[in-house]
Scaffold this motif. Structure first.
Motif, PDB file in Angstrom:
ATOM      1  N   ILE A  70       0.890  -1.170   0.000  1.00  9.33           N
ATOM      2  CA  ILE A  70       0.000   0.000   0.000  1.00  9.33           C
ATOM      3  C   ILE A  70       0.919   1.208   0.000  1.00  9.33           C
ATOM      4  CG2 ILE A  70      -1.755   1.301   1.278  1.00  9.33           C
ATOM      5  CD1 ILE A  70      -2.686  -1.362   2.485  1.00  9.33           C
ATOM      6  N   SER A  71       0.860   2.004  -1.049  1.00 13.19           N
ATOM      7  CA  SER A  71       1.787   3.135  -1.165  1.00 13.19           C
ATOM      8  C   SER A  71       1.305   4.375  -0.434  1.00 13.19           C
ATOM      9  CB  SER A  71       2.058   3.451  -2.632  1.00 13.19           C
ATOM     10  OG  SER A  71       0.852   3.753  -3.304  1.00 13.19           O
ATOM     11  N   SER A  72       0.032   4.441  -0.133  1.00 11.16           N
ATOM     12  CA  SER A  72      -0.477   5.621   0.569  1.00 11.16           C
ATOM     13  C   SER A  72      -0.305   5.465   2.077  1.00 11.16           C
ATOM     14  CB  SER A  72      -1.948   5.863   0.218  1.00 11.16           C
ATOM     15  OG  SER A  72      -2.713   4.725   0.515  1.00 11.16           O
ATOM     16  N   PRO A  73      -0.197   6.589   2.783  1.00 10.88           N
ATOM     17  CA  PRO A  73      -0.030   6.514   4.234  1.00 10.88           C
ATOM     18  C   PRO A  73      -1.270   5.948   4.920  1.00 10.88           C
ATOM     19  CG  PRO A  73      -0.089   8.810   3.496  1.00 10.88           C
ATOM     20  CD  PRO A  73      -0.227   7.950   2.292  1.00 10.88           C
ATOM     21  N   LEU A  74      -1.053   5.288   6.027  1.00 15.78           N
ATOM     22  CA  LEU A  74      -2.139   4.847   6.886  1.00 15.78           C
ATOM     23  C   LEU A  74      -1.669   4.997   8.325  1.00 15.78           C
ATOM     24  CD1 LEU A  74      -2.175   1.016   7.010  1.00 15.78           C
ATOM     25  CD2 LEU A  74      -1.314   2.079   4.980  1.00 15.78           C
ATOM     26  N   PRO A 102       1.497  -8.244   7.068  1.00 14.16           N
ATOM     27  CA  PRO A 102       0.100  -8.066   7.479  1.00 14.16           C
ATOM     28  C   PRO A 102      -0.141  -6.631   7.932  1.00 14.16           C
ATOM     29  CG  PRO A 102       1.015 -10.050   8.463  1.00 14.16           C
ATOM     30  CD  PRO A 102       2.162  -9.297   7.841  1.00 14.16           C
ATOM     31  N   CYS A 103      -1.219  -6.049   7.494  1.00 15.36           N
ATOM     32  CA  CYS A 103      -1.562  -4.693   7.909  1.00 15.36           C
ATOM     33  C   CYS A 103      -1.700  -4.675   9.429  1.00 15.36           C
ATOM     34  CB  CYS A 103      -2.860  -4.255   7.245  1.00 15.36           C
ATOM     35  SG  CYS A 103      -3.354  -2.591   7.743  1.00 15.36           S
ATOM     36  N   ARG A 131      -9.734  -3.050  11.255  1.00 13.66           N
ATOM     37  CA  ARG A 131     -10.237  -2.120  12.277  1.00 13.66           C
ATOM     38  C   ARG A 131     -10.458  -0.717  11.709  1.00 13.66           C
ATOM     39  NH1 ARG A 131      -6.025  -4.524  16.315  1.00 13.66           N
ATOM     40  NH2 ARG A 131      -4.767  -3.066  15.164  1.00 13.66           N
ATOM     41  N   LEU A 132     -10.010  -0.462  10.472  1.00 18.25           N
ATOM     42  CA  LEU A 132     -10.222   0.842   9.843  1.00 18.25           C
ATOM     43  C   LEU A 132     -11.423   0.829   8.905  1.00 18.25           C
ATOM     44  CD1 LEU A 132      -6.574   1.908   8.876  1.00 18.25           C
ATOM     45  CD2 LEU A 132      -7.901   2.553  10.897  1.00 18.25           C
ATOM     46  N   PHE A 133     -12.063  -0.315   8.741  1.00 22.76           N
ATOM     47  CA  PHE A 133     -13.186  -0.435   7.812  1.00 22.76           C
ATOM     48  C   PHE A 133     -14.246   0.613   8.128  1.00 22.76           C
ATOM     49  CE2 PHE A 133     -16.993  -2.126   5.896  1.00 22.76           C
ATOM     50  CZ  PHE A 133     -16.517  -2.625   4.698  1.00 22.76           C
ATOM     51  N   GLY A 134     -14.621   1.398   7.096  1.00 30.78           N
ATOM     52  CA  GLY A 134     -15.639   2.427   7.255  1.00 30.78           C
ATOM     53  C   GLY A 134     -15.159   3.709   7.903  1.00 30.78           C
ATOM     54  N   ARG A 135     -13.877   3.780   8.247  1.00 35.94           N
ATOM     55  CA  ARG A 135     -13.335   4.996   8.884  1.00 35.94           C
ATOM     56  C   ARG A 135     -12.595   5.842   7.844  1.00 35.94           C
ATOM     57  NH1 ARG A 135     -10.452   3.424  14.361  1.00 35.94           N
ATOM     58  NH2 ARG A 135     -10.249   5.671  14.311  1.00 35.94           N
ATOM     59  N   PRO A 136     -12.526   7.141   8.060  1.00 42.64           N
ATOM     60  CA  PRO A 136     -11.868   8.009   7.069  1.00 42.64           C
ATOM     61  C   PRO A 136     -10.361   7.752   6.944  1.00 42.64           C
ATOM     62  CG  PRO A 136     -12.579   9.282   8.997  1.00 42.64           C
ATOM     63  CD  PRO A 136     -13.128   7.894   9.159  1.00 42.64           C
ATOM     64  N   GLU A 137      -9.744   7.138   7.942  1.00 35.36           N
ATOM     65  CA  GLU A 137      -8.300   6.852   7.880  1.00 35.36           C
ATOM     66  C   GLU A 137      -7.969   5.683   6.961  1.00 35.36           C
ATOM     67  OE1 GLU A 137      -9.212   7.398  12.370  1.00 35.36           O
ATOM     68  OE2 GLU A 137     -10.302   6.859  10.567  1.00 35.36           O
ATOM     69  N   ARG A 138      -8.975   4.922   6.579  1.00 29.53           N
ATOM     70  CA  ARG A 138      -8.742   3.762   5.718  1.00 29.53           C
ATOM     71  C   ARG A 138      -8.287   4.254   4.346  1.00 29.53           C
ATOM     72  NH1 ARG A 138     -13.131  -0.441   3.452  1.00 29.53           N
ATOM     73  NH2 ARG A 138     -11.722  -2.163   2.997  1.00 29.53           N
ATOM     74  N   ALA A 160      -7.747   4.828   0.475  1.00 32.52           N
ATOM     75  CA  ALA A 160      -8.696   4.733  -0.645  1.00 32.52           C
ATOM     76  C   ALA A 160      -8.504   3.438  -1.417  1.00 32.52           C
ATOM     77  CB  ALA A 160      -8.545   5.932  -1.569  1.00 32.52           C
ATOM     78  N   VAL A 161      -7.267   2.996  -1.566  1.00 29.31           N
ATOM     79  CA  VAL A 161      -7.018   1.753  -2.306  1.00 29.31           C
ATOM     80  C   VAL A 161      -7.692   0.572  -1.611  1.00 29.31           C
ATOM     81  CG1 VAL A 161      -4.797   1.202  -1.196  1.00 29.31           C
ATOM     82  CG2 VAL A 161      -5.282   0.365  -3.493  1.00 29.31           C
ATOM     83  N   CYS A 162      -7.720   0.562  -0.308  1.00 28.28           N
ATOM     84  CA  CYS A 162      -8.382  -0.513   0.435  1.00 28.28           C
ATOM     85  C   CYS A 162      -9.895  -0.439   0.235  1.00 28.28           C
ATOM     86  CB  CYS A 162      -8.057  -0.430   1.921  1.00 28.28           C
ATOM     87  SG  CYS A 162      -6.299  -0.601   2.292  1.00 28.28           S
ATOM     88  N   ALA A 163     -10.420   0.752   0.308  1.00 26.98           N
ATOM     89  CA  ALA A 163     -11.863   0.927   0.152  1.00 26.98           C
ATOM     90  C   ALA A 163     -12.322   0.582  -1.263  1.00 26.98           C
ATOM     91  CB  ALA A 163     -12.254   2.360   0.494  1.00 26.98           C
ATOM     92  N   SER A 164     -11.445   0.735  -2.257  1.00 25.23           N
ATOM     93  CA  SER A 164     -11.840   0.467  -3.643  1.00 25.23           C
ATOM     94  C   SER A 164     -11.661  -0.991  -4.038  1.00 25.23           C
ATOM     95  CB  SER A 164     -11.043   1.353  -4.593  1.00 25.23           C
ATOM     96  OG  SER A 164      -9.688   0.949  -4.612  1.00 25.23           O
ATOM     97  N   LEU A 165     -10.944  -1.751  -3.257  1.00 22.60           N
ATOM     98  CA  LEU A 165     -10.707  -3.156  -3.585  1.00 22.60           C
ATOM     99  C   LEU A 165     -11.919  -3.991  -3.200  1.00 22.60           C
ATOM    100  CD1 LEU A 165      -8.523  -5.066  -4.674  1.00 22.60           C
ATOM    101  CD2 LEU A 165      -7.784  -5.404  -2.317  1.00 22.60           C
TER     102      LEU A 165
END
Length: 86
Positions: free
Chosen positions: A16-20, A32-33, A45-52, A54-59
Motif C-alpha cells: 500500500i503506497s499511501s499513508p495509513l 500483514p496490515c 479495524r479501519l473499515f468504514g473509517r476516514p483513515e482507511r 482509498a485503495v483498500c476501500a476500492s478493492l
C-alpha cells in the motif's frame, strides 16, 4: 461476492503506497496490515473509517482475485504485486 472470513489476503500480500495510521510511508508487500484485528477473523479495524486508505476501500472481492481459498488469494495477489512493481 463477500469477503471470505479469516482470509485477509488483500491486507497482507499487496503493498500500500499511501499513508495509513502508524505507517506514514505505506505498507510493504507481504506484511500483514497492523490494522487487522489479530484474531482468527482477520477483520480490518479501519473499515468504514476516514483513515482507511482509498485503495483498500476500492478493492472488492472477486472470484478471480479470491480463488477458492486464502492460499489461492495470496498467490494471486503476490503475482499481481510482482507484475506491477516499478
Amino acid at each position: 461476492m463477500e469477503c471470505r472470513p479469516g482470509c485477509a489476503a488483500c491486507c497482507i500480500a499487496p503493498s500500500i503506497s499511501s499513508p495509513l495510521p502508524g505507517l506514514p510511508d505505506g505498507k510493504p508487500a507481504g506484511m500483514p496490515c497492523p490494522h487487522l484485528d489479530g484474531t482468527a477473523s482477520w477483520r480490518c479495524r479501519l473499515f468504514g473509517r476516514p483513515e482507511r486508505p482509498a485503495v483498500c476501500a476500492s478493492l472488492a472481492p472477486s472470484v478471480e482475485m479470491c480463488g477458492a481459498s486464502r492460499e489461492q488469494a495470496i498467490r494471486f495477489l503476490e503475482q499481481l504485486e510482482s507484475a506491477t512493481r516499478p
